[in-house]
Every structure is written in C-alpha cells, then in structure tokens.
Scaffold this motif. Structure first.
Motif, PDB file in Angstrom:
ATOM      1  N   GLN A   5       0.717  -1.024   0.044  1.00 58.09           N
ATOM      2  CA  GLN A   5      -0.076   0.005   0.002  1.00 58.09           C
ATOM      3  C   GLN A   5       0.819   1.279  -0.013  1.00 58.09           C
ATOM      4  N   ARG A   6       1.287   1.593  -1.177  1.00 55.45           N
ATOM      5  CA  ARG A   6       2.235   2.960  -1.040  1.00 55.45           C
ATOM      6  C   ARG A   6       1.268   3.933  -1.914  1.00 55.45           C
ATOM      7  N   LYS A   7       1.620   4.835  -1.867  1.00 48.60           N
ATOM      8  CA  LYS A   7       1.176   6.131  -2.569  1.00 48.60           C
ATOM      9  C   LYS A   7       2.084   6.961  -3.509  1.00 48.60           C
ATOM     10  N   THR A  96       9.359  15.037  -2.251  1.00 47.50           N
ATOM     11  CA  THR A  96      10.006  13.859  -1.905  1.00 47.50           C
ATOM     12  C   THR A  96      11.090  13.463  -2.573  1.00 47.50           C
ATOM     13  N   ASP A 110       7.255   8.753  -4.960  1.00 49.19           N
ATOM     14  CA  ASP A 110       6.656   7.975  -4.023  1.00 49.19           C
ATOM     15  C   ASP A 110       6.509   8.903  -2.906  1.00 49.19           C
ATOM     16  N   THR A 112       4.450   8.141  -0.161  1.00 49.30           N
ATOM     17  CA  THR A 112       3.868   7.520   1.004  1.00 49.30           C
ATOM     18  C   THR A 112       4.275   8.413   2.290  1.00 49.30           C
ATOM     19  N   GLU A 113       5.721   8.822   2.247  1.00 53.76           N
ATOM     20  CA  GLU A 113       5.957   9.395   3.517  1.00 53.76           C
ATOM     21  C   GLU A 113       6.574  10.775   2.637  1.00 53.76           C
ATOM     22  N   ASN A 114       6.142  11.824   2.736  1.00 57.45           N
ATOM     23  CA  ASN A 114       6.365  13.001   2.148  1.00 57.45           C
ATOM     24  C   ASN A 114       7.083  14.055   2.973  1.00 57.45           C
ATOM     25  N   GLU A 119      -1.189  13.943   3.952  1.00 53.26           N
ATOM     26  CA  GLU A 119      -1.866  12.634   4.058  1.00 53.26           C
ATOM     27  C   GLU A 119      -2.213  12.174   2.646  1.00 53.26           C
ATOM     28  N   ALA A 121      -2.401  11.868  -1.239  1.00 53.68           N
ATOM     29  CA  ALA A 121      -1.495  11.999  -2.598  1.00 53.68           C
ATOM     30  C   ALA A 121      -2.321  12.814  -3.325  1.00 53.68           C
ATOM     31  N   VAL A 146      -1.746   2.844  -5.843  1.00 56.97           N
ATOM     32  CA  VAL A 146      -0.843   2.223  -5.007  1.00 56.97           C
ATOM     33  C   VAL A 146       0.679   1.821  -5.484  1.00 56.97           C
ATOM     34  N   GLU A 235       9.506  -0.766  -7.282  1.00 58.27           N
ATOM     35  CA  GLU A 235       9.545   0.355  -6.291  1.00 58.27           C
ATOM     36  C   GLU A 235      10.072   1.750  -7.240  1.00 58.27           C
TER      37      GLU A 235
END
Length: 361
Positions: A5-7, A96, A110, A112-114, A119, A121, A146, A235
C-alpha cells in the motif's frame, strides 16, 4: 489483494516540447505545432491542436504535413527543454526525494512519506500541478494509485491538465474494464495478437492462466498476469548505476558530405567529453550511431583495454568507425555513446531511467 500500500504519483507534462514552444512564442498558441519533423524528419512532439489532425510523436514529418498542410514545424531546442525539466524536478523534490525520472517530461514520485506530511496523495498531485503552472506556465497531468503501473495508466485518463486517482477498492473493477490497448507495456503488435485470442479488455485477460500467458508471451506473460490483478511491485528508484553515457544530435538539414559529418562528430565528441567530465565517468567501449534519411540505422563499436580519456580519443575512433561504412546516403542523426564504464565503483549516479516494463511493440 497482494500489493504494497504505497502512494505513487505519475506526473506527465502535457505535449511538453510543443507546449514550451507555444509558451515561449505566444504567436503559436492555438495553432497546430509540431517540434521536429519537416520533410525528412520525425515528429518529436505535437501540440493538442495538431493532434486533432491525427499527428502524433514518432510520425514521419512528411506524413504530418500531408495530414495538416498548415502545420507549423519548429526546430527542437533541447537545452531549453532540459532547463525547464530541471525546474520541474526541483518542485518534485520539495515533496519527496523518491523521484524516478523517465524522461524530461515525466516521472514517478513515491509520496507515502513526504516532506510536507500531507496525508492525501491526491492533494500533493494537485499542489505539484499548480506549482508547475505558476512557475513555468505549463500544464501537467497526474495519476495517483498504489503502484507505478496503475499511476502510469491513470495519468493518461484526464489529459490535458487533469488528474485521476485509482483507489485500492477500485482497482479490480478498473482493471477489468480497461481496454487492452490502455495497458502500459502493451503495444500495437501485442494488442492485435491478444485481439486474435479474444482478449479485448482486462476481464478477458484475467481469464487466461499464468501458464498460458507465459507460453504465448514469454516473460511478459508473467507481467500481464499480475498487472491485470493490480499487482506491480517495482519500487520508485531515484538512483541506478549508469551503464552508458551518450550524446545524439538530429539534424534539421541532412548531412550531405563527409566534411559535414566529421565537423559534427567533433562537436559531439566535445559534448561527450564535457558530460563525462561532470560525472567523473570513463569507459572502454565507444559506439557510433548513424541514422540515415530513410530512417535506417547503423551502429559500430570499438572496445579497448584502456579507458577512453578525452575528445581526441572519441573523435579519432569515431572517424575510424565511420570509415568502416561507405557514405552512400544523407545522414539525419549522429550519436556517440560510451559503455563498459567505471561506474561499478560508484554508489550513486543520476541518470535518465527506463521504466521496468516490457518493451513496447
């Protein structure tokens, strides 16, 4: 469903080269424009006004002019396109560092953590598109999902100047209804082959077993089996070890004599030396690429035990490689590339990446 589950966001500039020209030259706005092409060239990019006439990138310029006699043909300005591309990538990195460029006009992110702790994307994609427009005057489209495959497919849905999100709960239904031609990695030849197998959309493809797809399509069959189920594990990779460095030049007017060819080989050798110097790269294999007016391509390489060092080495070897083939027709492109590099010793090298999907037909 079995996928991380990535963004992931895929950002794709709209008719990039042509849009840059229309932005820099307001008199071209609203008119059918193509970059590259002409009587002997190939279209590098077409404005949306030109696309209404059926003009597409990679189309022979002669055919494009037949489709649209009033087409405005512009000589490419790649340095300008690279300049704006770098400006756009700086915007990406505000959110990112996981940015994977595919070319000057598109990239995966990516988020997912930016860096901004956002929250959504979808919100990030919207902000990026707005900032690109504010800073460059150009529009971009985006796809959000995803994984990379789904983001790539989604970015093409609401072009130009739009975006689409494929949420996890929508994936299976979306893929089942997706026309097979819309699958990234499936070109015309493969699509026609699938049509003969009565595969017209994702739901048809999904009925085929993994064994059957691998038997018919080889390794690509494994890819088709998984992506139709929304599974793509590749990835976002911002860095890879560089395997080659090259410089190519397509000529607005074909080269008609050997003196012109040697002059251009000298200039390309200078560009190659500068590129290698900036990256502190050396290589042992030099390849000459020649594309003729009839679009036939000829390549020849020479590998030596010692590293090629400078433009004199490149130019001297390029001339020898050129002389291995008689000069019997006009030249539209020359290129020199160096491989067998010393990059195995390097941890990170910035390169233009290729998407890890099967080759397009």
């Amino acid at each position: 469903m079995d996928f991380p589950q990535r963004k992931i966001i895929h950002v794709d500039m709209d008719a990039f080269y042509a849009s840059v020209e229309q932005h820099d030259h307001p008199e071209l706005r609203g008119k059918p424009v193509c970059v590259g092409g002409g009587k002997y060239g190939v279209v590098a990019a077409a404005s949306y006004e030109a696309r209404k006439f059926g003009i597409r990138s990679a189309m022979p310029g002669k055919l494009a002019l037949e489709k649209c006699p009033e087409l405005i043909v512009i000589k490419p300005r790649f340095q300008r396109y690279k300049e704006i591309s770098q400006q756009i990538r700086q915007i990406f990195h505000e959110y990112t560092d996981l940015v994977e460029p595919l070319s000057l006009d598109e990239a995966y992110l990516d988020v997912t953590e930016n860096k901004k702790g956002i929250e959504s994307a979808n919100q990030i994609a919207r902000e990026i598109r707005e900032t690109i427009f504010e800073e460059t005057g150009l529009t971009a489209s985006a796809g959000i999902s995803v994984n990379k495959f789904l983001a790539k497919v989604a970015s093409d849905y609401n072009k130009p100047n739009g975006q689409k999100t494929i949420h996890p709960i929508q994936i299976l239904e979306f893929m089942e209804e997706l026309p097979i031609e819309k699958f990234y990695g499936i070109g015309k030849v493969t699509a026609n082959k699938m049509h003969q197998m009565h595969i017209f959309k994702g739901s048809d493809l999904k009925k085929k077993s993994l064994e059957e797809l691998v038997r018919i399509f080889g390794k690509s069959g494994n890819y088709y089996y998984h992506v139709v189920r929304g599974i793509h594990r590749s990835e976002v990779k911002p860095h890879r070890i560089q395997k080659s460095v090259g410089v190519e030049e397509t000529y607005w007017e074909n080269l008609l004599d050997e003196e012109s060819v040697f002059k251009q080989l000298k200039l390309i050798s200078e560009d190659l030396e500068e590129r290698l110097r900036r990256k502190e790269i050396r290589g042992k294999s030099l390849t000459l690429k020649i594309k003729y007016r009839d679009f036939s391509v000829y390549t020849r390489s020479k590998t030596q035990e010692m590293y090629y060092e400078n433009l004199e080495d490149f130019y001297k070897t390029a001339k020898k490689l050129w002389e291995l083939r008689p000069f019997d027709k006009p030249v539209r492109l020359l290129g020199l590339s160096l491989s067998n590099l010393n990059t195995q010793e390097k941890k990170q090298v910035s390169v233009q990446l290729k998407i890890p999907f099967p080759e397009l037909d």
